[in-house]
Design a protein around this motif. Structure first.
Motif, PDB file in Angstrom:
ATOM      1  N   UNK A  44      73.389  26.339 -29.878  1.00 16.11           N
ATOM      2  CA  UNK A  44      74.544  25.481 -29.594  1.00 16.11           C
ATOM      3  C   UNK A  44      74.950  25.678 -28.144  1.00 16.11           C
ATOM      4  N   UNK A  45      75.031  24.574 -27.403  1.00 16.76           N
ATOM      5  CA  UNK A  45      75.449  24.638 -26.003  1.00 16.76           C
ATOM      6  C   UNK A  45      76.963  24.538 -25.930  1.00 16.76           C
ATOM      7  N   UNK A  46      77.569  25.270 -25.011  1.00 17.79           N
ATOM      8  CA  UNK A  46      79.022  25.225 -24.857  1.00 17.79           C
ATOM      9  C   UNK A  46      79.478  23.913 -24.235  1.00 17.79           C
ATOM     10  N   UNK A  47      78.724  23.426 -23.265  1.00 19.68           N
ATOM     11  CA  UNK A  47      79.035  22.134 -22.637  1.00 19.68           C
ATOM     12  C   UNK A  47      77.740  21.382 -22.397  1.00 19.68           C
ATOM     13  N   UNK A  48      77.814  20.071 -22.529  1.00 24.56           N
ATOM     14  CA  UNK A  48      76.659  19.199 -22.290  1.00 24.56           C
ATOM     15  C   UNK A  48      77.089  18.075 -21.365  1.00 24.56           C
ATOM     16  N   UNK A  49      76.325  17.887 -20.300  1.00 25.19           N
ATOM     17  CA  UNK A  49      76.592  16.808 -19.356  1.00 25.19           C
ATOM     18  C   UNK A  49      75.387  15.871 -19.368  1.00 25.19           C
ATOM     19  N   UNK A  50      75.601  14.609 -19.725  1.00 24.66           N
ATOM     20  CA  UNK A  50      74.484  13.659 -19.826  1.00 24.66           C
ATOM     21  C   UNK A  50      74.040  13.149 -18.453  1.00 24.66           C
ATOM     22  N   UNK A  51      73.666  14.064 -17.572  1.00 26.69           N
ATOM     23  CA  UNK A  51      73.274  13.716 -16.212  1.00 26.69           C
ATOM     24  C   UNK A  51      71.854  13.160 -16.192  1.00 26.69           C
ATOM     25  N   UNK A  52      71.583  12.361 -15.191  1.00 28.82           N
ATOM     26  CA  UNK A  52      70.257  11.777 -15.012  1.00 28.82           C
ATOM     27  C   UNK A  52      69.592  12.410 -13.803  1.00 28.82           C
ATOM     28  N   UNK A  54      67.873  14.459 -15.758  1.00 25.03           N
ATOM     29  CA  UNK A  54      67.775  15.510 -16.775  1.00 25.03           C
ATOM     30  C   UNK A  54      69.162  15.978 -17.184  1.00 25.03           C
ATOM     31  N   UNK A  55      69.468  15.947 -18.472  1.00 26.57           N
ATOM     32  CA  UNK A  55      70.774  16.439 -18.939  1.00 26.57           C
ATOM     33  C   UNK A  55      70.944  17.926 -18.630  1.00 26.57           C
ATOM     34  N   UNK A  56      72.216  18.328 -18.546  1.00 26.30           N
ATOM     35  CA  UNK A  56      72.562  19.710 -18.228  1.00 26.30           C
ATOM     36  C   UNK A  56      73.276  20.361 -19.403  1.00 26.30           C
ATOM     37  N   UNK A  57      72.753  21.519 -19.835  1.00 28.02           N
ATOM     38  CA  UNK A  57      73.416  22.354 -20.822  1.00 28.02           C
ATOM     39  C   UNK A  57      74.067  23.511 -20.080  1.00 28.02           C
ATOM     40  N   UNK A  58      75.330  23.812 -20.419  1.00 31.71           N
ATOM     41  CA  UNK A  58      76.036  24.945 -19.829  1.00 31.71           C
ATOM     42  C   UNK A  58      76.355  25.933 -20.939  1.00 31.71           C
ATOM     43  N   UNK A  59      76.005  27.178 -20.692  1.00 34.21           N
ATOM     44  CA  UNK A  59      76.299  28.265 -21.622  1.00 34.21           C
ATOM     45  C   UNK A  59      77.270  29.221 -20.947  1.00 34.21           C
ATOM     46  N   UNK A  60      78.450  29.380 -21.530  1.00 34.94           N
ATOM     47  CA  UNK A  60      79.474  30.296 -21.025  1.00 34.94           C
ATOM     48  C   UNK A  60      79.314  31.587 -21.822  1.00 34.94           C
ATOM     49  N   UNK A  61      78.773  32.602 -21.160  1.00 38.18           N
ATOM     50  CA  UNK A  61      78.343  33.817 -21.849  1.00 38.18           C
ATOM     51  C   UNK A  61      79.298  34.982 -21.639  1.00 38.18           C
ATOM     52  N   UNK A  62      80.051  35.288 -22.685  1.00 37.07           N
ATOM     53  CA  UNK A  62      80.952  36.430 -22.672  1.00 37.07           C
ATOM     54  C   UNK A  62      80.217  37.729 -22.958  1.00 37.07           C
ATOM     55  N   UNK A  63      80.970  38.760 -23.238  1.00 33.42           N
ATOM     56  CA  UNK A  63      80.423  40.121 -23.397  1.00 33.42           C
ATOM     57  C   UNK A  63      79.278  40.221 -24.392  1.00 33.42           C
ATOM     58  N   UNK A  64      79.359  39.508 -25.503  1.00 31.17           N
ATOM     59  CA  UNK A  64      78.314  39.624 -26.522  1.00 31.17           C
ATOM     60  C   UNK A  64      76.941  39.251 -25.950  1.00 31.17           C
ATOM     61  N   UNK A  85      62.700  19.981 -20.854  1.00 28.83           N
ATOM     62  CA  UNK A  85      63.181  19.106 -19.795  1.00 28.83           C
ATOM     63  C   UNK A  85      64.669  19.154 -19.503  1.00 28.83           C
ATOM     64  N   UNK A  86      65.386  20.061 -20.130  1.00 28.08           N
ATOM     65  CA  UNK A  86      66.821  20.181 -19.868  1.00 28.08           C
ATOM     66  C   UNK A  86      67.063  21.112 -18.688  1.00 28.08           C
ATOM     67  N   UNK A  87      68.150  20.844 -17.975  1.00 29.12           N
ATOM     68  CA  UNK A  87      68.626  21.785 -16.962  1.00 29.12           C
ATOM     69  C   UNK A  87      69.577  22.747 -17.662  1.00 29.12           C
ATOM     70  N   UNK A  88      69.559  23.997 -17.238  1.00 23.66           N
ATOM     71  CA  UNK A  88      70.374  25.041 -17.869  1.00 23.66           C
ATOM     72  C   UNK A  88      71.217  25.727 -16.803  1.00 23.66           C
ATOM     73  N   UNK A  89      72.502  25.878 -17.091  1.00 24.93           N
ATOM     74  CA  UNK A  89      73.395  26.673 -16.247  1.00 24.93           C
ATOM     75  C   UNK A  89      74.011  27.744 -17.126  1.00 24.93           C
ATOM     76  N   UNK A  90      73.804  29.001 -16.746  1.00 27.67           N
ATOM     77  CA  UNK A  90      74.368  30.132 -17.481  1.00 27.67           C
ATOM     78  C   UNK A  90      75.519  30.710 -16.670  1.00 27.67           C
ATOM     79  N   UNK A  91      76.671  30.838 -17.306  1.00 31.37           N
ATOM     80  CA  UNK A  91      77.872  31.337 -16.640  1.00 31.37           C
ATOM     81  C   UNK A  91      78.348  32.615 -17.328  1.00 31.37           C
ATOM     82  N   UNK A  92      77.855  33.774 -16.882  1.00 28.89           N
ATOM     83  CA  UNK A  92      78.262  35.032 -17.511  1.00 28.89           C
ATOM     84  C   UNK A  92      79.619  35.519 -16.996  1.00 28.89           C
TER      85      UNK A  92
END
Length: 119
Positions: A44-52, A54-64, A85-92
């Motif tokens: 499950x992605x925390x945020x999804x942006x339907x960008x062209x 390639x869509x962007x998935x953002x994962x907001x990663x807390x302590x766990x 083919x998705x773009x991924x942004x990880x935000x720890x």
């Protein structure tokens, strides 16, 4: 303001962290289109942006997500998404603060404005 806050609550329909909630409010306040808590076959992605293109998935990663076992699992799943083919942004982050929220928000905005998450 309460109307705005109830709107993001409807969009974050699982159990979002405070960081995810605050980021959602900022996105909404700035009129940035997104979906949240998007279920995809592997995670499950925390945020999804339907960008062209390639869509962007953002994962907001807390302590766990900072532990070895979880970080290995996260990397396997996110590598699979990149291959699809998705773009991924990880935000720890390790704890909530308004300052950290603003930093993570700016990273999202910067990423939306350029080609991030390509690797």
């Amino acid at each position: 303001m309460s109307g705005q806050r109830s709107d993001w609550r409807e969009r974050l329909n699982s159990n979002p962290s405070r960081m995810e909630q605050e980021l959602a409010i900022k996105l909404q306040e700035n009129g940035i289109r997104y979906l949240s808590q998007i279920e995809i076959p592997v995670t499950t992605a925390d945020f999804y942006f339907p960008t062209e293109p390639r869509p962007l998935f953002v994962f907001v990663d807390g302590r766990v997500h900072l532990g070895r076992a979880q970080s290995v699992k996260d990397e396997e799943l996110r590598s699979l998404l990149r291959k699809r083919g998705y773009r991924i942004l990880e935000l720890p982050y390790d704890c909530y603060s308004d300052r950290k929220r603003d930093e993570l928000y700016q990273e999202m905005i910067d990423c939306l404005g350029r080609s991030c998450g390509q690797g």
